[in-house]
Design an enzyme around this catalytic site. Structure first.
Site, PDB file in Angstrom:
ATOM      1  N   HIS A 100     -12.287  -3.319  -0.445  1.00 21.64           N
ATOM      2  CA  HIS A 100     -11.197  -2.449   0.028  1.00 21.64           C
ATOM      3  C   HIS A 100     -10.713  -2.942   1.391  1.00 21.64           C
ATOM      4  O   HIS A 100     -11.512  -3.393   2.214  1.00 21.64           O
ATOM      5  CB  HIS A 100     -11.690  -0.999   0.119  1.00 21.64           C
ATOM      6  N   GLU A 170      -3.854  -3.385  -4.340  1.00 17.75           N
ATOM      7  CA  GLU A 170      -3.659  -2.426  -3.263  1.00 17.75           C
ATOM      8  C   GLU A 170      -3.028  -3.129  -2.062  1.00 17.75           C
ATOM      9  O   GLU A 170      -3.752  -3.610  -1.173  1.00 17.75           O
ATOM     10  CB  GLU A 170      -5.008  -1.840  -2.838  1.00 17.75           C
TER      11      GLU A 170
HETATM   12  P1  PGA Z   1      -4.031   6.311  -0.312  1.00 20.22           P
HETATM   13  O1  PGA Z   1      -5.315   5.355  -0.304  1.00 20.22           O
HETATM   14  O2  PGA Z   1      -3.851   6.795  -1.718  1.00 20.22           O
HETATM   15  O3  PGA Z   1      -4.408   7.434   0.624  1.00 20.22           O
HETATM   16  O4  PGA Z   1      -2.885   5.503   0.177  1.00 20.22           O
HETATM   17  C1  PGA Z   1      -5.528   4.453  -1.355  1.00 20.22           C
HETATM   18  C2  PGA Z   1      -6.741   3.626  -1.023  1.00 20.22           C
HETATM   19  O5  PGA Z   1      -6.924   3.255   0.119  1.00 20.22           O
HETATM   20  O6  PGA Z   1      -7.580   3.315  -1.859  1.00 20.22           O
END
Ligand code: PGA
Length: 255
Positions: A100, A170
């Site tokens: 992440h 992401e």
């Molecule tokens: P968010 O976070 O939905 O609050 O943007 C997603 C993540 O960091 O996995």
């Protein structure tokens, strides 16, 4: 009327709830889990809850599927402050969220990530690996960044191991409260297809199965269904939205 392929695809889609440390009170955690428990069996089957480690047993006690937000690169041993794969396995945790951007920002290196992935696979945990570009430039250099991250994720893995990995696109610029917007469905689809093609043609040619690729970053009540309905997106990963009771209830009702 949906065709069989589309229906199968939807039934396999994942809903990942990454609580980060947004949920801090066990009472609050129980309330959220009580809401999740009321969802239909079809939703619950593919719902994966990634709470802070101290709440993992609450998730398992609710009979929901749990995922850890992190793991030590070692199976056990002198790694003060970390949770190990062996512990997670014993706790009946099934998934691990790895790579992440918030972990990368705290210094997670490509080598550590590779080690985490290998160890997770060794004990039979499923790695959910996050990748995504930092920023977007007009010359499309972010495609190279994306490819580099993908080759780091798959480095040294046999086809059999690589097969187990689930990816989450992401983009950093779309994550968290400071993000101006989510990616558009078209942007997510483009990156997902690009990544899948790269893996299949350059990393594991010629017959590698198409890896599952989900989207995360500012998924909310308004946009969740459009990612969900995309034929190229295998699910959604949410931070904030998954911890807000009313929002999440409405969001799930639209899937
Ligand atoms: P968010 O976070 O939905 O609050 O943007 C997603 C993540 O960091 O996995």
């Amino acid at each position: 009327m949906k065709n069989a392929k589309e229906t199968k695809n939807k039934n396999d889609k994942l809903i990942i709830c990454n609580w980060k440390t947004l949920v801090t009170d066990p009472k609050e955690a129980k309330k959220i889990l009580a809401l999740y428990s009321k969802f239909s069996p079809k939703i619950k089957k593919n719902l994966i809850v990634c709470p802070p480690s101290p709440f993992l047993s609450l998730v398992n006690d609710s009979k929901l599927t749990s995922g850890s937000q992190s793991v030590s690169p070692e199976l056990s041993g002198p790694t003060t402050g970390l949770v190990s794969n062996n512990i997670l396995k014993e706790m009946r945790v099934k998934y691990i969220l790895l790579g992440h951007s918030e972990e990368r920002a705290r210094g997670l290196t490509a080598e550590q990530l590779q080690q985490q992935i290998k160890r997770a696979l060794e004990v039979g945990l499923v790695p959910l690996v996050c990748i995504g570009e930092n920023t977007r430039d007009s010359e499309g250099k972010y495609f190279n960044e994306f490819k580099k991250q993908l080759s780091e994720v798959y480095k040294g893995l046999s086809k059999g191991q690589a097969d187990q990995i689930i990816l989450a696109y992401e983009p950093l610029w779309a994550i968290g409260a400071s993000a101006k917007r989510s990616a558009t469905v078209e942007e997510a689809e483009e990156m997902i297809m690009y990544g899948q093609r790269y893996i299949k043609t350059e990393l594991y040619p010629p017959h590698f199965k198409t890896p599952k690729f989900i989207y995360g970053g500012s998924v909310n009540e308004e946009n969740a269904a459009s990612f969900w309905n995309s034929h190229h997106v295998d699910g959604i990963l949410m931070g904030r939205a998954s911890t807000e009771l009313k929002t999440f209830k409405n969001l799930v009702s639209k899937l």
